[in-house]
Enzyme design. Structure first.
Site, mmCIF file in Angstrom:
data_model
loop_
_atom_site.group_PDB
_atom_site.id
_atom_site.type_symbol
_atom_site.label_atom_id
_atom_site.label_comp_id
_atom_site.label_asym_id
_atom_site.label_seq_id
_atom_site.Cartn_x
_atom_site.Cartn_y
_atom_site.Cartn_z
ATOM 1 N N THR A 299 0.864 -1.190 0.000
ATOM 2 C CA THR A 299 0.000 0.000 0.000
ATOM 3 C C THR A 299 0.899 1.238 0.000
ATOM 4 O O THR A 299 2.032 1.200 0.498
ATOM 5 C CB THR A 299 -0.934 0.022 1.227
ATOM 6 N N GLY A 300 0.383 2.319 -0.579
ATOM 7 C CA GLY A 300 1.221 3.519 -0.670
ATOM 8 C C GLY A 300 2.451 3.282 -1.521
ATOM 9 O O GLY A 300 3.540 3.764 -1.210
ATOM 10 N N GLY A 301 2.241 2.574 -2.629
ATOM 11 C CA GLY A 301 3.381 2.274 -3.513
ATOM 12 C C GLY A 301 3.572 3.294 -4.614
ATOM 13 O O GLY A 301 4.350 3.079 -5.532
ATOM 14 N N GLY B 230 7.686 3.875 -0.987
ATOM 15 C CA GLY B 230 6.811 2.820 -1.507
ATOM 16 C C GLY B 230 7.264 2.340 -2.881
ATOM 17 O O GLY B 230 7.212 1.143 -3.177
ATOM 18 N N SER C 81 7.763 4.001 12.558
ATOM 19 C CA SER C 81 8.685 5.143 12.535
ATOM 20 C C SER C 81 9.407 5.197 13.870
ATOM 21 O O SER C 81 8.832 4.801 14.899
ATOM 22 C CB SER C 81 7.892 6.435 12.348
ATOM 23 N N TYR D 215 0.590 12.073 13.962
ATOM 24 C CA TYR D 215 1.459 11.101 13.284
ATOM 25 C C TYR D 215 2.198 10.238 14.306
ATOM 26 O O TYR D 215 2.214 9.004 14.189
ATOM 27 C CB TYR D 215 2.447 11.859 12.393
HETATM 28 N N1 LIG Z 1 10.013 9.753 5.048
HETATM 29 C C1 LIG Z 1 10.526 9.531 6.243
HETATM 30 O O1 LIG Z 1 11.532 10.166 6.645
HETATM 31 C C2 LIG Z 1 9.914 8.488 7.144
HETATM 32 C C3 LIG Z 1 10.433 8.321 8.419
HETATM 33 C C4 LIG Z 1 9.891 7.354 9.259
HETATM 34 C C5 LIG Z 1 8.849 6.556 8.816
HETATM 35 N N2 LIG Z 1 8.366 6.728 7.556
HETATM 36 C C6 LIG Z 1 7.269 5.839 7.119
HETATM 37 O O2 LIG Z 1 7.706 5.119 5.991
HETATM 38 C C7 LIG Z 1 6.617 4.963 5.070
HETATM 39 C C8 LIG Z 1 7.006 5.590 3.733
HETATM 40 O O3 LIG Z 1 7.308 6.963 3.949
HETATM 41 P P1 LIG Z 1 7.372 8.018 2.768
HETATM 42 O O4 LIG Z 1 7.960 9.255 3.324
HETATM 43 O O5 LIG Z 1 7.939 7.397 1.561
HETATM 44 O O6 LIG Z 1 5.797 8.251 2.523
HETATM 45 P P2 LIG Z 1 5.131 9.379 1.583
HETATM 46 O O7 LIG Z 1 6.132 10.005 0.698
HETATM 47 O O8 LIG Z 1 4.303 10.270 2.452
HETATM 48 O O9 LIG Z 1 4.148 8.492 0.684
HETATM 49 C C9 LIG Z 1 3.050 7.936 1.304
HETATM 50 C C10 LIG Z 1 2.412 6.929 0.391
HETATM 51 O O10 LIG Z 1 1.203 6.528 1.034
HETATM 52 C C11 LIG Z 1 0.132 6.770 0.155
HETATM 53 N N3 LIG Z 1 -1.065 7.124 0.872
HETATM 54 C C12 LIG Z 1 -1.301 8.216 1.653
HETATM 55 N N4 LIG Z 1 -2.562 8.185 2.091
HETATM 56 C C13 LIG Z 1 -3.142 7.063 1.581
HETATM 57 C C14 LIG Z 1 -4.420 6.479 1.650
HETATM 58 N N5 LIG Z 1 -5.412 7.063 2.353
HETATM 59 N N6 LIG Z 1 -4.656 5.349 0.983
HETATM 60 C C15 LIG Z 1 -3.683 4.761 0.253
HETATM 61 N N7 LIG Z 1 -2.440 5.250 0.130
HETATM 62 C C16 LIG Z 1 -2.186 6.396 0.805
HETATM 63 C C17 LIG Z 1 0.581 7.886 -0.764
HETATM 64 O O11 LIG Z 1 -0.219 7.835 -1.921
HETATM 65 P P3 LIG Z 1 -0.565 9.174 -2.776
HETATM 66 O O12 LIG Z 1 0.549 9.270 -3.757
HETATM 67 O O13 LIG Z 1 -1.888 8.880 -3.337
HETATM 68 O O14 LIG Z 1 -0.594 10.309 -1.805
HETATM 69 C C18 LIG Z 1 2.042 7.508 -0.971
HETATM 70 O O15 LIG Z 1 2.157 6.497 -1.937
HETATM 71 C C19 LIG Z 1 5.421 5.617 5.722
HETATM 72 O O16 LIG Z 1 4.679 4.669 6.427
HETATM 73 C C20 LIG Z 1 6.043 6.606 6.677
HETATM 74 O O17 LIG Z 1 5.202 6.949 7.753
HETATM 75 C C21 LIG Z 1 8.850 7.678 6.726
#
Ligand SMILES: NC(=O)c1ccc[n+]([C@@H]2O[C@H](COP(=O)([O-])OP(=O)(O)OC[C@H]3O[C@@H](n4cnc5c(N)ncnc54)[C@H](OP(=O)(O)O)[C@@H]3O)[C@@H](O)[C@H]2O)c1
Length: 260
Positions: free
Chosen positions: A12-14, A19, A146, A159
Site C-alpha cells: 500500500t502507498g506504492g 513505496g 517510525s 502522526y
Molecule cells: N520519510 C521519512 O523520513 C519516514 C520516516 C519514518 C517513517 N516513515 C514511514 O515510511 C513509510 C514511507 O514513507 P514516505 O515518506 O515514503 O511516505 P510518503 O512520501 O508520504 O508516501 C506515502 C504513500 O502513502 C500513500 N497514501 C497516503 N494516504 C493514503 C491512503 N489514504 N490510501 C492509500 N495510500 C495512501 C501515498 O499515496 P498518494 O501518492 O496517493 O498520496 C504515498 O504512496 C510511511 O509509512 C512513513 O510513515 C517515513
C-alpha cells in the site's frame, strides 16, 4: 531462483517515494506485485515511474486504505487476477505534517489515524481472512512504523500517536496470528531521503545528517532491504518485532554537536 519467485505481494502507498522502492525491490526479486496510491491520479503516476525504472509488470489499483469499500474492491481484484496473496506491506501513511497541537482539530487527528491505524488494520484483516488463512503456506505482514513512535518530533502529535499505535498493533497481531502461522513485524525508519528533501536547503540537509550517528539518512532502498528481510523466510523465527533503521538516531541521547 529469485527470493520472491511465485510470491504475490501487496504494497500500500506504492505510488511515491519509499513505496516505489519497496515495490521495485519485490518486483526485481521475482514477485508479482500489486500496489496502490490513494487516488487514480497518484496511482497512475506511480505506475509510470515504475515503468520508467523497468518495472513494467506491476499491477496498480487505486485504493484509499481508510475506506473499507475501496479496500474490499482492491482485494476483489487481487482475488480475481492472482487468486492468492503471500506478503502484505502496510506502507501507506498520512504524514500529518505542519499542524501544531494547539491548532490541531480532533477531526484531523482522526484523519491521520484513519489512514495509518484503521487503514493498516482493515487491509491486514482482509489479507488474513481472504487469503492467508485459506492458504497452506499462510502469509507475512510488514508494517512501516517510525522511530518517532519512541522519540517524538515536534508538531506531529497525530502522526507520532499513529506510529505508536502501529507498534502496539504489530505486537498484538503477532500474538493473535502466531498460532495461525502468520508473522507480523515492522520496520521503523528514521530520516528517509524522499522528494520532500529536494525542497530543503543544503544547510538543513547537513544539519539533519549531523543528527545521525552514521551521518546519513536512509535511502528508500535501505528501507526496502529491511522490509524484504522481514517478508522473507530469512526472518522466519521473528514476529512482533519493530526493527529500527535510523542511522543510529535512536541510540543517542543528544546529537554530537550539542553533546558536551
Ligand atoms: N520519510 C521519512 O523520513 C519516514 C520516516 C519514518 C517513517 N516513515 C514511514 O515510511 C513509510 C514511507 O514513507 P514516505 O515518506 O515514503 O511516505 P510518503 O512520501 O508520504 O508516501 C506515502 C504513500 O502513502 C500513500 N497514501 C497516503 N494516504 C493514503 C491512503 N489514504 N490510501 C492509500 N495510500 C495512501 C501515498 O499515496 P498518494 O501518492 O496517493 O498520496 C504515498 O504512496 C510511511 O509509512 C512513513 O510513515 C517515513
Amino acid at each position: 531462483m529469485k527470493r520472491f519467485q511465485d510470491k504475490v505481494v501487496l504494497v500500500t502507498g506504492g505510488s511515491r517515494n519509499t513505496g516505489l522502492d519497496i515495490v521495485e525491490k519485490f518486483y526485481r526479486e521475482g514477485a508479482t506485485v500489486y500496489m496502490c496510491g490513494s487516488s487514480e491520479d497518484s496511482t497512475t503516476k506511480g505506475a509510470a515511474i515504475l515503468a520508467e525504472r523497468g518495472c513494467t509488470g506491476v499491477h496498480s489499483i487505486p485504493c484509499n486504505v481508510a475506506d473499507l469499500e475501496q479496500v474490499k474492491h482492491l482485494f476483489d481484484v487481487i482475488e480475481k487476477e492472482a487468486g492468492r496473496l503471500d506478503i502484505l506491506v502496510n506502507n501507506a501513511a498520512h504524514q500529518g505534517i505542519g499542524k501544531p497541537f494547539v491548532e490541531m482539530a480532533p477531526e484531523y487527528v482522526m484523519e491521520v489515524l484513519g489512514v495509518n491505524v484503521r487503514g493498516g488494520f482493515q487491509v491486514t484483516q482482509q489479507a488474513v481472512n481472504r487469503f492467508f488463512l485459506k492458504q497452506s503456506d499462510r502469509g507475512v505482514v510488514v508494517f512501516l512504523s517510525s522511530n518517532t513512535a519512541q522519540r517524538a518530533i515536534r508538531n506531529r502529535t497525530a502522526y507520532c500517536a499513529s506510529k505508536g499505535a502501529i507498534n502496539s498493533m504489530v505486537r498484538s497481531l503477532a500474538l493473535d496470528l502466531a498460532p495461525l502461522g502468520i508473522r507480523v513485524n515492522a520496520c521503523a525508519p528514521g530520516y528517509i531521503y524522499t522528494e520532500r528533501w529536494d525542497a530543503l536547503s543544503e544547510e538543513v540537509k547537513t544539519r539533519r545528517r549531523m543528527n545521525c550517528p552514521l551521518r546519513k539518512e536512509a535511502s528508500g532502498k535501505d528501507i526496502a532491504n529491511v522490509v524484504a528481510f522481514l517478508a522473507s523466510s530469512e526472518s522466519s523465527n521473528m514476529t512482533g518485532e519493530i526493527v529500527t533503521c535510523d542511522a543510529g538516531c535512536s541510540c543517542q541521547h543528544m546529537p554530537e554537536d550539542v553533546d558536551f
